[in-house]
Motif scaffolding. Structure first.
Motif, PDB file in Angstrom:
ATOM      1  N   ALA A  55       2.282  67.164  24.007  1.00 32.72           N
ATOM      2  CA  ALA A  55       2.863  67.768  22.796  1.00 32.72           C
ATOM      3  C   ALA A  55       2.569  69.259  22.736  1.00 32.72           C
ATOM      4  O   ALA A  55       3.444  70.069  22.404  1.00 32.72           O
ATOM      5  CB  ALA A  55       2.329  67.064  21.553  1.00 32.72           C
ATOM      6  N   SER A  56       1.334  69.646  23.077  1.00 34.63           N
ATOM      7  CA  SER A  56       0.965  71.066  23.018  1.00 34.63           C
ATOM      8  C   SER A  56       1.679  71.873  24.100  1.00 34.63           C
ATOM      9  O   SER A  56       2.121  73.002  23.858  1.00 34.63           O
ATOM     10  CB  SER A  56      -0.556  71.237  23.117  1.00 34.63           C
ATOM     11  N   VAL A  57       1.820  71.280  25.295  1.00 37.48           N
ATOM     12  CA  VAL A  57       2.534  71.955  26.388  1.00 37.48           C
ATOM     13  C   VAL A  57       4.015  72.080  26.046  1.00 37.48           C
ATOM     14  O   VAL A  57       4.626  73.142  26.223  1.00 37.48           O
ATOM     15  CB  VAL A  57       2.345  71.189  27.722  1.00 37.48           C
ATOM     16  N   TYR A  58       4.610  71.014  25.541  1.00 42.33           N
ATOM     17  CA  TYR A  58       6.030  71.001  25.147  1.00 42.33           C
ATOM     18  C   TYR A  58       6.295  72.065  24.077  1.00 42.33           C
ATOM     19  O   TYR A  58       7.267  72.824  24.145  1.00 42.33           O
ATOM     20  CB  TYR A  58       6.371  69.597  24.644  1.00 42.33           C
ATOM     21  N   ASP A  59       5.414  72.132  23.108  1.00 42.82           N
ATOM     22  CA  ASP A  59       5.567  73.094  22.019  1.00 42.82           C
ATOM     23  C   ASP A  59       5.514  74.534  22.540  1.00 42.82           C
ATOM     24  O   ASP A  59       6.359  75.362  22.205  1.00 42.82           O
ATOM     25  CB  ASP A  59       4.462  72.862  20.974  1.00 42.82           C
ATOM     26  N   TYR A  60       4.532  74.813  23.385  1.00 46.20           N
ATOM     27  CA  TYR A  60       4.402  76.162  23.973  1.00 46.20           C
ATOM     28  C   TYR A  60       5.637  76.484  24.812  1.00 46.20           C
ATOM     29  O   TYR A  60       6.214  77.577  24.718  1.00 46.20           O
ATOM     30  CB  TYR A  60       3.140  76.223  24.839  1.00 46.20           C
ATOM     31  N   TYR A  61       6.015  75.529  25.637  1.00 39.84           N
ATOM     32  CA  TYR A  61       7.161  75.689  26.543  1.00 39.84           C
ATOM     33  C   TYR A  61       8.427  76.046  25.756  1.00 39.84           C
ATOM     34  O   TYR A  61       9.138  77.005  26.087  1.00 39.84           O
ATOM     35  CB  TYR A  61       7.340  74.362  27.296  1.00 39.84           C
ATOM     36  N   GLN A  62       8.686  75.284  24.694  1.00 36.07           N
ATOM     37  CA  GLN A  62       9.915  75.501  23.932  1.00 36.07           C
ATOM     38  C   GLN A  62       9.876  76.810  23.138  1.00 36.07           C
ATOM     39  O   GLN A  62      10.883  77.515  23.040  1.00 36.07           O
ATOM     40  CB  GLN A  62      10.146  74.309  22.998  1.00 36.07           C
ATOM     41  N   ASN A  63       8.715  77.137  22.592  1.00 38.46           N
ATOM     42  CA  ASN A  63       8.575  78.404  21.859  1.00 38.46           C
ATOM     43  C   ASN A  63       8.788  79.605  22.769  1.00 38.46           C
ATOM     44  O   ASN A  63       9.433  80.589  22.378  1.00 38.46           O
ATOM     45  CB  ASN A  63       7.193  78.496  21.191  1.00 38.46           C
ATOM     46  N   GLN A  64       8.253  79.529  23.984  1.00 44.27           N
ATOM     47  CA  GLN A  64       8.423  80.635  24.931  1.00 44.27           C
ATOM     48  C   GLN A  64       9.874  80.778  25.378  1.00 44.27           C
ATOM     49  O   GLN A  64      10.373  81.888  25.538  1.00 44.27           O
ATOM     50  CB  GLN A  64       7.511  80.436  26.148  1.00 44.27           C
ATOM     51  N   LEU A  65      10.549  79.656  25.563  1.00 43.92           N
ATOM     52  CA  LEU A  65      11.966  79.720  25.906  1.00 43.92           C
ATOM     53  C   LEU A  65      12.729  80.492  24.830  1.00 43.92           C
ATOM     54  O   LEU A  65      13.518  81.384  25.127  1.00 43.92           O
ATOM     55  CB  LEU A  65      12.556  78.307  26.040  1.00 43.92           C
ATOM     56  N   LYS A  66      12.453  80.145  23.583  1.00 46.61           N
ATOM     57  CA  LYS A  66      13.175  80.801  22.483  1.00 46.61           C
ATOM     58  C   LYS A  66      12.804  82.274  22.386  1.00 46.61           C
ATOM     59  O   LYS A  66      13.668  83.135  22.177  1.00 46.61           O
ATOM     60  CB  LYS A  66      12.902  80.087  21.158  1.00 46.61           C
ATOM     61  N   THR A  67      11.521  82.580  22.544  1.00 44.64           N
ATOM     62  CA  THR A  67      11.071  83.978  22.521  1.00 44.64           C
ATOM     63  C   THR A  67      11.781  84.795  23.591  1.00 44.64           C
ATOM     64  O   THR A  67      12.129  85.966  23.374  1.00 44.64           O
ATOM     65  CB  THR A  67       9.542  84.047  22.751  1.00 44.64           C
ATOM     66  N   ASN A  68      12.023  84.163  24.737  1.00 46.93           N
ATOM     67  CA  ASN A  68      12.671  84.843  25.861  1.00 46.93           C
ATOM     68  C   ASN A  68      14.203  84.740  25.823  1.00 46.93           C
ATOM     69  O   ASN A  68      14.862  85.125  26.779  1.00 46.93           O
ATOM     70  CB  ASN A  68      12.162  84.258  27.187  1.00 46.93           C
ATOM     71  N   ASN A  69      14.741  84.221  24.706  1.00 52.70           N
ATOM     72  CA  ASN A  69      16.191  84.031  24.566  1.00 52.70           C
ATOM     73  C   ASN A  69      16.733  83.233  25.762  1.00 52.70           C
ATOM     74  O   ASN A  69      17.719  83.598  26.398  1.00 52.70           O
ATOM     75  CB  ASN A  69      16.922  85.373  24.454  1.00 52.70           C
ATOM     76  N   SER A  70      16.032  82.121  26.048  1.00 55.69           N
ATOM     77  CA  SER A  70      16.346  81.325  27.239  1.00 55.69           C
ATOM     78  C   SER A  70      16.483  79.847  26.893  1.00 55.69           C
ATOM     79  O   SER A  70      15.900  79.360  25.920  1.00 55.69           O
ATOM     80  CB  SER A  70      15.237  81.479  28.282  1.00 55.69           C
TER      81      SER A  70
END
Length: 238
Positions: free
Chosen positions: A133-148
């Protein structure tokens, strides 16, 4: 499926109001060639493509309500793996203990089932689930931050967009009045929901498939989608 497209056009239905989706670029290319021969090369062709390519086309037009710009980037497998490794590092987790490829596979499975980070976080009880859950959350937040987006997001975010913006959904329902799906037995939950959202208004949907030929269970294909088609569309003819 290609002959059905030609039949619809012969009835006077505009080609641009027909959407046909399949699984691979090769199948989509073959379908395009066959339809072009059947219809003649002069006129418009229906929208023919893979689930992912059609979703990409929609998101390039209308993703902004989800907080991305239209110039979003699509991460490839290497980029995705690097992002999971970053997540492990950010949470001070040992990649030898928590295999990045395994975690990425589990994230992909969650996305194909349309399980959001928030929803999975609420359900996570065991230690390994909480790590995921913590990895998924970080992963998805970073994607959005990177407009990806990653490959799974193309369908998942399209579903999210349709549910969030009914007017956008209606625009595509009215554009794609006739929907045809190839190899329906191999659709996963996200593809199933996306297809049914588009077909909900006009209910002009035809699917081709064989429940004895389902080969994508490893990719979360759900055989129930084709077995339950008559339940979802009781007016359908087989």
């Amino acid at each position: 499926l290609t002959h059905r497209i030609a039949y619809l056009v012969a009835l006077g239905i505009k080609a641009e109001n027909i959407l046909a989706v399949t699984f691979t670029n090769k199948a989509a290319g073959e379908m395009r060639e066959r339809v072009a021969k059947l219809l003649g090369m002069g006129g418009y062709l229906p929208i023919l493509g893979t689930f992912h390519s059609v979703c990409l086309r929609i998101l390039r037009q209308d993703i902004e309500p989800l907080g991305y710009t239209k110039r979003f980037v699509i991460y490839d497998a290497g980029d995705q793996l690097d992002l999971v490794k970053q997540a492990l590092e950010a949470h001070q987790l040992d990649p030898k203990k928590f295999n990045p490829k395994t975690l990425l596979g589990k994230i992909s499975k969650l996305k194909s089932e349309l399980v959001s980070t928030e929803s999975f976080n609420d359900k996570a009880k065991e230690y390994t689930e909480k790590i995921l859950a913590s990895v998924y959350d970080y992963y998805q937040n970073q994607l959005k931050t990177n407009n990806s987006l990653d490959f799974d997001d193309l369908i998942g975010h399209c579903v999210l967009l349709f549910k969030k913006e009914p007017k956008i959904l209606e625009k595509y329902q009215d554009t794609f009045r006739y929907i045809l799906v190839d190899e329906y037995q191999d659709t996963n939950h996200a593809q199933y929901v996306w297809t049914n959202l588009l077909a909900k208004k006009h209910r002009n949907i035809a699917v081709v498939g064989d429940d004895a030929q389902s080969i994508y269970g490893w990719r979360q294909a759900d055989i129930r989608n084709i077995l339950d088609f008559a339940r979802d569309y009781p007016e359908a003819r087989v």
